[in-house]
Design a protein around this motif. Structure first.
Motif, PDB file in Angstrom:
ATOM      1  N   GLY A   1       0.760  -1.254  -0.150  1.00  0.00           N
ATOM      2  CA  GLY A   1       0.007  -0.042  -0.042  1.00  0.00           C
ATOM      3  C   GLY A   1       0.556   1.208  -0.004  1.00  0.00           C
ATOM      4  N   MET A   2       0.267   2.400   0.341  1.00  0.00           N
ATOM      5  CA  MET A   2       0.712   3.601   0.443  1.00  0.00           C
ATOM      6  C   MET A   2       2.048   3.893   1.290  1.00  0.00           C
ATOM      7  N   GLY A   3       2.048   2.823   2.359  1.00  0.00           N
ATOM      8  CA  GLY A   3       3.312   2.864   3.275  1.00  0.00           C
ATOM      9  C   GLY A   3       3.364   4.193   4.004  1.00  0.00           C
ATOM     10  N   ILE A   4       4.271   4.410   4.816  1.00  0.00           N
ATOM     11  CA  ILE A   4       4.410   5.574   5.564  1.00  0.00           C
ATOM     12  C   ILE A   4       5.839   6.138   5.930  1.00  0.00           C
ATOM     13  N   ASP A   5       6.246   7.243   6.183  1.00  0.00           N
ATOM     14  CA  ASP A   5       7.424   7.458   6.317  1.00  0.00           C
ATOM     15  C   ASP A   5       7.795   7.500   7.948  1.00  0.00           C
ATOM     16  N   LEU A   6       8.408   6.236   8.119  1.00  0.00           N
ATOM     17  CA  LEU A   6       8.728   6.219   9.576  1.00  0.00           C
ATOM     18  C   LEU A   6       9.621   6.877  10.377  1.00  0.00           C
ATOM     19  N   ASN A   7      10.616   7.713   9.347  1.00  0.00           N
ATOM     20  CA  ASN A   7      11.486   8.703  10.165  1.00  0.00           C
ATOM     21  C   ASN A   7      10.735   9.933  10.789  1.00  0.00           C
ATOM     22  N   ARG A   8       9.701   9.980  10.010  1.00  0.00           N
ATOM     23  CA  ARG A   8       8.728  11.060  10.191  1.00  0.00           C
ATOM     24  C   ARG A   8       7.543  10.864  11.283  1.00  0.00           C
ATOM     25  N   TYR A   9       6.997   9.686  10.912  1.00  0.00           N
ATOM     26  CA  TYR A   9       5.856   9.435  11.753  1.00  0.00           C
ATOM     27  C   TYR A   9       6.011   8.189  12.700  1.00  0.00           C
ATOM     28  N   GLY A  10       7.024   7.589  12.807  1.00  0.00           N
ATOM     29  CA  GLY A  10       7.517   6.286  13.503  1.00  0.00           C
ATOM     30  C   GLY A  10       6.880   6.483  14.956  1.00  0.00           C
ATOM     31  N   HIS A  11       7.153   7.496  15.556  1.00  0.00           N
ATOM     32  CA  HIS A  11       6.946   7.770  17.019  1.00  0.00           C
ATOM     33  C   HIS A  11       5.375   7.983  17.299  1.00  0.00           C
ATOM     34  N   GLN A  12       4.582   7.970  16.346  1.00  0.00           N
ATOM     35  CA  GLN A  12       3.321   8.303  16.602  1.00  0.00           C
ATOM     36  C   GLN A  12       2.488   7.225  16.074  1.00  0.00           C
ATOM     37  N   ILE A  13       2.929   6.265  15.470  1.00  0.00           N
ATOM     38  CA  ILE A  13       2.051   5.398  14.879  1.00  0.00           C
ATOM     39  C   ILE A  13       1.248   4.608  15.524  1.00  0.00           C
ATOM     40  N   PHE A  14       1.710   4.404  16.837  1.00  0.00           N
ATOM     41  CA  PHE A  14       0.591   3.489  17.567  1.00  0.00           C
ATOM     42  C   PHE A  14      -0.254   4.546  18.401  1.00  0.00           C
ATOM     43  N   LYS A  15      -0.116   5.582  18.446  1.00  0.00           N
ATOM     44  CA  LYS A  15      -0.999   6.835  19.459  1.00  0.00           C
ATOM     45  C   LYS A  15      -2.309   6.747  18.917  1.00  0.00           C
ATOM     46  N   LEU A  16      -3.104   7.182  19.755  1.00  0.00           N
ATOM     47  CA  LEU A  16      -4.464   7.440  19.469  1.00  0.00           C
ATOM     48  C   LEU A  16      -4.702   8.637  18.935  1.00  0.00           C
ATOM     49  N   ARG A  17      -5.763   8.740  17.866  1.00  0.00           N
ATOM     50  CA  ARG A  17      -6.014   9.791  17.142  1.00  0.00           C
ATOM     51  C   ARG A  17      -4.872  10.130  16.208  1.00  0.00           C
ATOM     52  N   LYS A  18      -3.885   9.496  15.622  1.00  0.00           N
ATOM     53  CA  LYS A  18      -3.049   9.702  14.676  1.00  0.00           C
ATOM     54  C   LYS A  18      -3.266   9.296  13.549  1.00  0.00           C
ATOM     55  N   THR A  19      -3.503   9.912  12.653  1.00  0.00           N
ATOM     56  CA  THR A  19      -3.696   9.384  11.532  1.00  0.00           C
ATOM     57  C   THR A  19      -2.747   9.984  10.330  1.00  0.00           C
ATOM     58  N   PHE A  20      -2.093   9.445   9.378  1.00  0.00           N
ATOM     59  CA  PHE A  20      -1.138   9.858   8.595  1.00  0.00           C
ATOM     60  C   PHE A  20      -1.525   9.984   7.273  1.00  0.00           C
ATOM     61  N   HIS A  21      -2.619   9.749   6.968  1.00  0.00           N
ATOM     62  CA  HIS A  21      -3.214   9.677   5.505  1.00  0.00           C
ATOM     63  C   HIS A  21      -4.608  10.685   5.563  1.00  0.00           C
ATOM     64  N   PRO A  22      -4.998  11.595   4.691  1.00  0.00           N
ATOM     65  CA  PRO A  22      -6.202  12.260   4.694  1.00  0.00           C
ATOM     66  C   PRO A  22      -7.201  11.278   4.295  1.00  0.00           C
ATOM     67  N   HIS A  23      -7.526  10.295   5.003  1.00  0.00           N
ATOM     68  CA  HIS A  23      -8.419   9.598   4.742  1.00  0.00           C
ATOM     69  C   HIS A  23     -10.155   9.690   5.261  1.00  0.00           C
ATOM     70  N   PRO A  24     -11.090   9.723   4.760  1.00  0.00           N
ATOM     71  CA  PRO A  24     -12.273  10.038   5.396  1.00  0.00           C
ATOM     72  C   PRO A  24     -12.566   9.048   6.596  1.00  0.00           C
ATOM     73  N   GLU A  25     -12.159   8.030   6.495  1.00  0.00           N
ATOM     74  CA  GLU A  25     -12.333   7.005   7.567  1.00  0.00           C
ATOM     75  C   GLU A  25     -11.368   6.852   8.592  1.00  0.00           C
ATOM     76  N   SER A  26     -10.267   7.618   8.534  1.00  0.00           N
ATOM     77  CA  SER A  26      -9.131   7.637   9.632  1.00  0.00           C
ATOM     78  C   SER A  26      -9.675   8.203  10.601  1.00  0.00           C
ATOM     79  N   ARG A  27      -9.530   7.435  11.768  1.00  0.00           N
ATOM     80  CA  ARG A  27     -10.082   7.898  13.186  1.00  0.00           C
ATOM     81  C   ARG A  27      -8.659   7.850  14.011  1.00  0.00           C
ATOM     82  N   GLY A  28      -7.654   6.821  13.603  1.00  0.00           N
ATOM     83  CA  GLY A  28      -6.655   6.928  14.573  1.00  0.00           C
ATOM     84  C   GLY A  28      -6.590   6.183  16.004  1.00  0.00           C
ATOM     85  N   VAL A  29      -7.639   4.915  15.751  1.00  0.00           N
ATOM     86  CA  VAL A  29      -7.815   4.244  16.795  1.00  0.00           C
ATOM     87  C   VAL A  29      -7.382   2.801  16.523  1.00  0.00           C
ATOM     88  N   GLY A  30      -7.602   2.422  15.628  1.00  0.00           N
ATOM     89  CA  GLY A  30      -7.211   0.845  15.373  1.00  0.00           C
ATOM     90  C   GLY A  30      -5.934   0.376  15.993  1.00  0.00           C
TER      91      GLY A  30
END
Lengths: 619, 141
Positions: A551-580
């Motif tokens: 898939g789209m993947g993610i820039d871990l250098n940039r977002y790595g520290h936030q990946i598993f945090k609540l309400r952190k979404t990294f793509h402007p997706h309408p269903e992104s809630r940052g909970v999963g």
């Protein structure tokens, strides 16, 4: 043999002519044979190779100058009228040399005038050889006796030395000399004991032993005297200095006295480690009596399942190296009581430097050891508590952020909206504000629900676990997301053969699979057909789930520290809630596992879930 | 007070906050312009595109911290990279609901930030923010 000449002539003749008779010959004053025996004739043939005849000059027949002059000297001596005996060797120098005892004597006529000489010869070669052998043997025996540190002599019933064989310890007992009495070198009371023992030994023909002390030069020395019957009037006596032996016996006695009365356990073993003696302290601790353990090795019946093998091996090595040994380990009493024992032991050497015994003092240290273990456990627990607290603290911080942002933000909005509501009379504006109020309140409600779910994970006391099939669980999740899979035209594959089952919480596993699959579908790349693969593996006895996508993947250098945090979404997706991811991370960690991510922006993502070493899995 | 018209950019993914802020600013005197950006990415794109055009650039930028993709801190990083090319001095305020001490301290240390304003923001607060002598630290913290 002068007497022979006075015997009747036929008797003499018989002697002379007997083939194996005596060697005898007579010469006149000119050394010419006047008679000889057959044996002499054959010997002359053997030695000098001549055939003798009456009238021959014997000196002419001897083929060796030395022998000839020796013979002439003896002949002349006999011709002066002297009777004498000479032991001589005759014959070839290199061989056939034979020893003779020659008895010389003059031959006289009736009126007493010397008219010749007679020689009577006895071959004593064998005798000589036996004598020589005996001498050699005695020499050897003497040298052996000289090496023996014991004093050896023969003594008679009167206490007189009849023969002294070895005088190695002479200085300690006086100087035994043949003919002297023992009373000269010994204190009278000891001498009396000697005499009594000698009498008894000879009377009963039985070995007698006495031990005595002798005080000389300010030192006390110990001796042991053994009397062996030699004949009806003498006893062979061996006196041995036993001072060192006595001293070590005394040392051991002292040690055993200490050992007997100490409250610790004391074990004395032989050089093989077999028990010779234990004290009452040993019996008190182990419940085994001396009779039960004698001849056994302590490790054979005292050690058990919880005995530390490293300590035991180290001690065995120390004993093997003949070093002092020590250690602390678990032992078991006869009734099975488990206790900690501290062992301090050392080898005991004899004079020759050989280990003859091992001596060990053992003290029970159960109380201290248990306290130590308890302390260690408490320490471990404290560390765990600290770690747990640290984690809780982090979670609390996270919660603060969630509360501050996710709750404060909508609540602040509500306040502001209400302020605006009060400040306007315009119906359309009021409706718009109320609409925002509704949205904000439902967002707030959703957040509250999510927080509640997270709290349930974090504070769940007991999580019900079952044996689960990855395939069954995955098929269920697939079915739930069938619409999304079809919409994205994704290829979703799986391989759970390497770890097919897992004992885990069914709710959590479903949540994990569902979130990871929906994430992979949600963030698939519009540039290519999504390929999503689920796979299990076993790494270091732990079941591991790998979920990879393109898939789209993610820039871990940039977002790595936030990946598993609540309400952190990294793509402007309408269903992104940052909970999963936040949720499943909490679930996985609550059951002792970990989740990690590797990803390249615009290439794909792989999540690795390690379910934790304590979880059972099946193939 | 006599207000000069100002251009105010609001960077926040929360549309309710955008709504409230717009209303609050409009309620103030003066012909203020409002630029709404619902993500850091959009705001960054606008600033880069209009960097040389001072008329299009905001005087004040209200920046949320917690946003998807490009959050407030990342926005500041990117902005400091293009700051020299931007033809206008922009006063940046952090407007966040975070009460995290780390965020507040971090904001204080960043020289590009005028102030850290904690949500919710009252109408009076906006008045104060947009007053001509503003541009100095307030006593909000």
């Amino acid at each position: 043999m002068d007497l022979a000449l006075n015997h009747p002539i036929d008797f003499l003749h018989a002697i002379l002519e007997s083939p194996k008779g005596m060697v005898i010959f007579a010469l006149d004053k000119n050394y010419q044979y006047s008679s000889f025996s057959e044996t002499h004739r054959s010997i002359m043939k053997t030695i000098w190779g001549v055939d003798i005849a009456l009238g021959m000059n014997m000196l002419d027949l001897i083929g060796n100058d030395d022998d000839r002059s020796k013979a002439k000297h003896n002949f002349d001596k006999a011709l002066t009228g002297e009777y004498f005996t000479v032991v001589e060797e005759y014959g070839d120098v290199t061989h056939l040399r034979t020893s003779y005892e020659n008895r010389y004597g003059p031959v006289t006529d009736k009126s007493g005038n010397i008219i010749g000489l007679s020689v009577f010869v006895i071959d004593i070669t064998e005798l000589k050889q036996a004598e020589h052998a005996l001498k050699e043997s005695e020499k050897r025996l003497r040298s052996v006796l000289n090496v023996i540190p014991d004093l050896i002599f023969k003594i008679n019933l009167q206490g007189v030395y009849t023969e002294v064989f070895s005088d190695a310890t002479t200085s300690q007992i006086g100087l035994p000399q043949t003919g002297n009495s023992i009373t000269e070198g010994l204190d009278s009371d000891i001498a009396d004991r000697f005499l009594t023992a000698i009498k008894y030994c000879i009377a009963n023909q039985a070995l007698q032993t006495i031990e005595y002390e002798s005080f000389k030069n300010n030192t006390v020395r110990n001796y042991e005297a053994r009397f062996v019957p030699f004949n009806n009037s003498e006893a062979l006596t061996v006196i041995r200095d036993t001072t060192h032996q006595k001293k070590s016996e005394l040392e051991l006695l002292k040690l055993s006295l200490i050992a007997r009365y100490t409250s610790n356990a004391v074990v004395i073993t032989d050089s093989d480690g077999r028990i010779e003696w234990v004290n009452e302290g040993f019996t008190r601790i182990t419940e085994y009596t001396l009779q039960e353990v004698i001849g056994k090795k302590p490790g054979e019946f005292l050690q058990g399942a919880h005995t530390n093998k490293d300590v035991r091996n180290r001690m065995q090595q120390q004993i093997h190296n003949k070093e002092s040994f020590n250690g602390e380990l678990v032992n078991y009493s006869k009734s099975g009581r488990q206790y900690w024992i501290q062992i301090n032991g050392q080898p005991i050497y004899n004079e020759a430097g050989e280990v003859t015994k091992y001596f060990a003092i053992e003290s029970e240290v159960t109380q201290r050891k248990l306290a130590e273990i308890k302390l260690q456990e408490q320490n471990t627990r404290l560390t765990a508590i600290t770690e747990n607290l640290t984690r809780k603290n982090e979670q609390l911080e996270e919660f603060t952020q969630i509360v501050s942002h996710n709750l404060r933000s909508p609540i602040g909005n509500i306040g502001a909206l209400l302020e605006h509501l009060n400040g306007t009379e315009d119906e359309a504006e009021r409706n718009e504000i109320i609409n925002h109020l509704k949205n904000t309140s439902s967002l707030l409600m959703l957040t509250m629900q999510e927080l509640n779910e997270v709290l349930k994970i974090k504070y769940a006391g007991h999580i019900v676990k079952e044996k689960l099939s990855f395939q069954t669980m995955f098929d269920k999740v697939r079915q739930m997301l069938l619409v999304q899979i079809n919409q994205t035209n994704a290829s979703v594959t799986s391989n759970f053969t390497r770890a097919a089952t897992l004992v885990y919480s069914p709710i959590y596993l479903e949540s994990i699979l569902l979130n990871l699959l929906s994430n992979a579908l949600k963030y698939s790349s519009p540039k290519r057909k999504p390929i999503i693969h689920f796979e299990t593996q076993i790494k270091e006895n732990t079941a591991v789930l790998l979920v990879s996508d393109n898939g789209m993947g993610i820039d871990l250098n940039r977002y790595g520290h936030q990946i598993f945090k609540l309400r952190k979404t990294f793509h402007p997706h309408p269903e992104s809630r940052g909970v999963g991811l936040f949720m499943i991370k909490n679930q996985i960690e609550a059951l002792g596992g970990t989740i990690t991510i590797t990803s390249q922006a615009d290439e794909g993502t792989t999540f690795t879930i390690n379910f934790g070493a304590n979880e059972n899995y099946g193939g | 007070m006599e207000d000069k018209a100002k251009c105010i950019a609001v960077v926040d993914d929360d549309d309710t906050f955008q709504f409230i802020t717009s209303r609050a600013i409009r309620s103030l005197s003066g012909e203020n312009t409002i630029l709404q950006f619902f993500s850091g990415v959009d705001a960054m794109q606008y600033l880069s595109e209009n960097a040389l055009n001072p008329d299009m650039l905001p005087d004040v930028l209200l920046l949320d911290l917690n946003m998807p993709v490009l959050d407030g801190w990342m926005f500041l990083e990117e902005f400091s990279a293009i700051k020299k090319t931007v033809a206008k001095e922009i006063s940046i305020f952090i407007v966040s609901s975070s009460i995290d001490r780390n965020d507040i301290d971090r904001a204080r240390q960043n020289k590009n930030i005028i102030d850290y304003i904690m949500k919710p923001v009252t109408v009076d607060k906006f008045k104060e923010l947009l007053s001509p002598d503003k541009g100095l630290r307030s006593s909000t913290l």
